[in-house]
Design a protein around this motif. Structure first.
Motif, PDB file in Angstrom:
ATOM      1  N   ALA A 170       0.830  -1.321   0.005  1.00  0.00           N
ATOM      2  CA  ALA A 170       0.129   0.026   0.043  1.00  0.00           C
ATOM      3  C   ALA A 170       0.956   1.233  -0.025  1.00  0.00           C
ATOM      4  CB  ALA A 170      -0.976  -0.008   1.386  1.00  0.00           C
ATOM      5  N   ALA A 171       2.193   1.044  -0.460  1.00  0.00           N
ATOM      6  CA  ALA A 171       2.972   2.215  -0.389  1.00  0.00           C
ATOM      7  C   ALA A 171       2.433   3.299  -1.332  1.00  0.00           C
ATOM      8  CB  ALA A 171       4.411   1.883  -0.790  1.00  0.00           C
ATOM      9  N   PRO A 172       2.385   4.472  -1.082  1.00  0.00           N
ATOM     10  CA  PRO A 172       1.848   5.568  -1.973  1.00  0.00           C
ATOM     11  C   PRO A 172       2.737   5.880  -3.218  1.00  0.00           C
ATOM     12  CG  PRO A 172       3.049   6.545   0.167  1.00  0.00           C
ATOM     13  CD  PRO A 172       2.920   5.457   0.505  1.00  0.00           C
ATOM     14  N   THR A 173       2.349   6.581  -4.349  1.00  0.00           N
ATOM     15  CA  THR A 173       3.113   6.573  -5.144  1.00  0.00           C
ATOM     16  C   THR A 173       4.345   7.386  -5.087  1.00  0.00           C
ATOM     17  OG1 THR A 173       0.954   6.242  -6.796  1.00  0.00           O
ATOM     18  CG2 THR A 173       2.956   7.546  -7.558  1.00  0.00           C
ATOM     19  N   SER A 174       4.023   8.433  -4.151  1.00  0.00           N
ATOM     20  CA  SER A 174       5.162   9.402  -3.758  1.00  0.00           C
ATOM     21  C   SER A 174       6.456   8.796  -3.126  1.00  0.00           C
ATOM     22  CB  SER A 174       4.641  10.421  -2.839  1.00  0.00           C
ATOM     23  OG  SER A 174       4.250   9.925  -1.460  1.00  0.00           O
ATOM     24  N   VAL A 175       6.445   7.572  -2.597  1.00  0.00           N
ATOM     25  CA  VAL A 175       7.492   6.667  -1.997  1.00  0.00           C
ATOM     26  C   VAL A 175       8.060   6.126  -3.313  1.00  0.00           C
ATOM     27  CG1 VAL A 175       8.322   5.104  -0.406  1.00  0.00           C
ATOM     28  CG2 VAL A 175       6.293   6.406   0.311  1.00  0.00           C
ATOM     29  N   TYR A 176       7.283   5.825  -4.264  1.00  0.00           N
ATOM     30  CA  TYR A 176       8.176   5.150  -5.436  1.00  0.00           C
ATOM     31  C   TYR A 176       8.684   6.468  -6.252  1.00  0.00           C
ATOM     32  CZ  TYR A 176       5.715   0.846  -5.127  1.00  0.00           C
ATOM     33  OH  TYR A 176       5.285  -0.511  -4.379  1.00  0.00           O
ATOM     34  N   ASP A 177       8.299   7.631  -6.265  1.00  0.00           N
ATOM     35  CA  ASP A 177       8.611   8.871  -7.074  1.00  0.00           C
ATOM     36  C   ASP A 177      10.131   8.988  -6.216  1.00  0.00           C
ATOM     37  OD1 ASP A 177       6.720   8.793  -8.950  1.00  0.00           O
ATOM     38  OD2 ASP A 177       5.599  10.142  -7.941  1.00  0.00           O
ATOM     39  N   GLU A 178      10.104   9.079  -4.974  1.00  0.00           N
ATOM     40  CA  GLU A 178      11.247   9.363  -4.305  1.00  0.00           C
ATOM     41  C   GLU A 178      12.411   8.610  -4.392  1.00  0.00           C
ATOM     42  OE1 GLU A 178      12.481   9.649   0.488  1.00  0.00           O
ATOM     43  OE2 GLU A 178      10.619  10.382   0.029  1.00  0.00           O
TER      44      GLU A 178
END
Length: 117
Positions: free
Chosen positions: A79-87
């Motif tokens: 459930a990690a948010p997209t912002s974590v992937y972007d980071e």
């Protein structure tokens, strides 16, 4: 395929690519011999090979960056948010991976130099 296996395969691709360079480097040493390098066509060939080797180095770096990102993705909860992937993407060292605007554009650039992504 798990993300960890994918990362391992990317590292192996980088290793195989680097291994290929060893033979090419040996050929360059022969071409750099003082008797041969007086010929302009030999000097031109040496420059073409050097440019290609620089492209290989960039591919190797790219594989290692992708393997690193893949390992980091594997550690994230579902459930990690997209912002974590972007980071994670933004933390990579190669601009074409780090900056979304540069992603995938190397194949569309037309020039006489080696394609360095």
């Amino acid at each position: 395929m798990s993300l960890h296996k994918l990362a391992k395969e990317l590292d192996e691709t980088a290793r195989q690519s680097a291994s290929m360079v060893e033979g090419i480097t040996e050929a360059l040493e022969i071409l750099a011999d003082g008797k041969l390098n007086k010929d302009p066509s030999v000097r031109d060939a040496v420059q073409i090979i050097i440019t290609a080797l620089q492209g290989q180095d960039r591919i190797e770096q790219r594989c290692h960056n992708l393997a690193l990102a893949t390992r980091q993705f594997a550690l994230l909860p579902e459930a990690a948010p997209t912002s974590v992937y972007d980071e994670i993407w933004s933390s990579l060292s190669l601009d074409e991976l780090r900056l979304p605007s540069l992603s995938g554009i190397a194949a569309h650039q037309v020039h006489g130099d080696a394609e360095l992504f």
